[in-house]
Design an enzyme around this catalytic site. Structure first.
Site, PDB file in Angstrom:
ATOM      1  N   ASP A  67      -7.452  -8.394  -8.187  1.00  0.00           N
ATOM      2  CA  ASP A  67      -8.417  -7.314  -8.063  1.00  0.00           C
ATOM      3  C   ASP A  67      -8.750  -6.618  -9.264  1.00  0.00           C
ATOM      4  O   ASP A  67      -8.023  -6.981 -10.475  1.00  0.00           O
ATOM      5  CB  ASP A  67      -7.705  -6.332  -6.983  1.00  0.00           C
ATOM      6  N   ASN A 136       1.581   1.733   1.398  1.00  0.00           N
ATOM      7  CA  ASN A 136       1.171   1.861   2.774  1.00  0.00           C
ATOM      8  C   ASN A 136       0.995   0.512   3.291  1.00  0.00           C
ATOM      9  O   ASN A 136       0.113   0.260   4.293  1.00  0.00           O
ATOM     10  CB  ASN A 136      -0.110   2.638   2.539  1.00  0.00           C
ATOM     11  N   HIS A 138      -0.405  -2.204   1.546  1.00  0.00           N
ATOM     12  CA  HIS A 138      -1.632  -3.001   1.140  1.00  0.00           C
ATOM     13  C   HIS A 138      -1.151  -4.175   0.401  1.00  0.00           C
ATOM     14  O   HIS A 138       0.093  -4.032  -0.154  1.00  0.00           O
ATOM     15  CB  HIS A 138      -2.539  -2.034   0.355  1.00  0.00           C
ATOM     16  N   GLU A 143      -6.535  -2.100   2.088  1.00  0.00           N
ATOM     17  CA  GLU A 143      -6.097  -1.040   2.581  1.00  0.00           C
ATOM     18  C   GLU A 143      -5.822  -0.895   4.076  1.00  0.00           C
ATOM     19  O   GLU A 143      -6.425  -1.753   4.739  1.00  0.00           O
ATOM     20  CB  GLU A 143      -6.678   0.344   2.202  1.00  0.00           C
TER      21      GLU A 143
END
Ligand code: F6R
Length: 252
Positions: A67, A136, A138, A143
């Site tokens: 990313d 979370n 990810h 996400e």
């Protein structure tokens, strides 16, 4: 899934670097998927050490990063480009032409995402994909969502992710809100996946991801369906694992 628990972060870094070095020794033309963030920093330092001390050779390897932030120039020290060159590429013998990181400054981001996906395919797919995990759940910047469908795409970062990333920026308004990220499908197509987690803050999410319901609400839970996943956990990140997990391989 093989789970390796190490005594400390140093052990996690050594174990992970050994797996990557083994991959390169067996298949020098390997395609590596790489991650940024805090967790792989020790691994990258070990790979640099192996390159200098044991001639670990990256000259035939190809890399694809997971990313990059949107709107952060490659020469900005906060970009993932800058991170990768500073923490790995500048110190090893990988060829510049074989390094791929999404361009978050592209005028046409959709086209950039499609071209990135094609470049991975043209390279023969990813042999070994390194992953960290967000609080979370990810992986990459996938996400929590309603589906697992995405390939490389533009993502609106979650508030929790933006807060976690704020530690790398001097002012909150500098923290990017969008990123280009490989999708879950891109990640799941990798032949081998190497997931890392360090610290007690990751213990809950590691438990949910590896042993909880497989749901896009915890994106990393999809890894339960991949046939070839190695998880390397520093022991504080492993405290919530079931004690009876049969294949747990403890390294102390
Ligand atoms: C980084 C990435 C992220 C991180 C994750 C964990 O390229 O894709 O998914 O791996 O946010 O970050 P750290 O390692 O800083 O806890």
């Amino acid at each position: 899934m093989r789970i390796i628990v190490t005594e400390d972060y140093e052990g996690l870094s050594i174990e992970t670097a050994r797996i990557i070095a083994g991959q390169l020794a067996l298949i020098p033309r390997s395609v590596l998927g790489l991650a940024t963030g805090g967790t792989p920093l020790g691994t990258y330092q070990k790979l640099i050490d192996y390159h200098h001390q044991h001639h670990l050779d990256f000259s035939q390897a190809t890399s694809f990063n997971l990313d990059e932030y949107v709107g952060v120039a490659t020469d900005n020290p906060h970009s993932y480009h800058a991170y990768m060159f500073k923490n790995l590429f500048d110190a090893i013998n990988i060829h510049r032409k074989n390094i791929h990181i999404p361009n978050g400054m592209a005028g046409d981001l959709e086209r950039e995402c499609a071209a990135y996906e094609t470049a991975i395919e043209n390279a023969g797919g990813i042999d070994l994909q390194l992953l960290g995990i967000g609080n979370n759940g990810h992986i990459g910047f996938n996400e929590p969502d309603l589906s697992f469908e995405a390939i490389t795409h533009v993502v609106k970062l979650d508030d929790q992710t933006i807060r976690a990333n704020a530690r790398f920026f001097s002012r909150p308004e500098e923290v990017p809100q969008y990123a280009v990220s490989m999708g879950i499908k891109t990640i799941m197509r990798a032949r081998t996946i190497l997931l890392l987690a360090n610290g007690s803050g990751k213990a809950d999410v590691i438990h949910q991801a590896l042993f909880g319901e497989i749901s896009p609400r915890i994106p990393a839970s999809i890894l339960q369906l991949h046939p070839n996943v190695i998880v390397v956990l520093e022991q504080d990140a492993a405290t919530k694992l079931p004690k009876t997990y049969p294949n747990k391989f403890l390294l102390f």
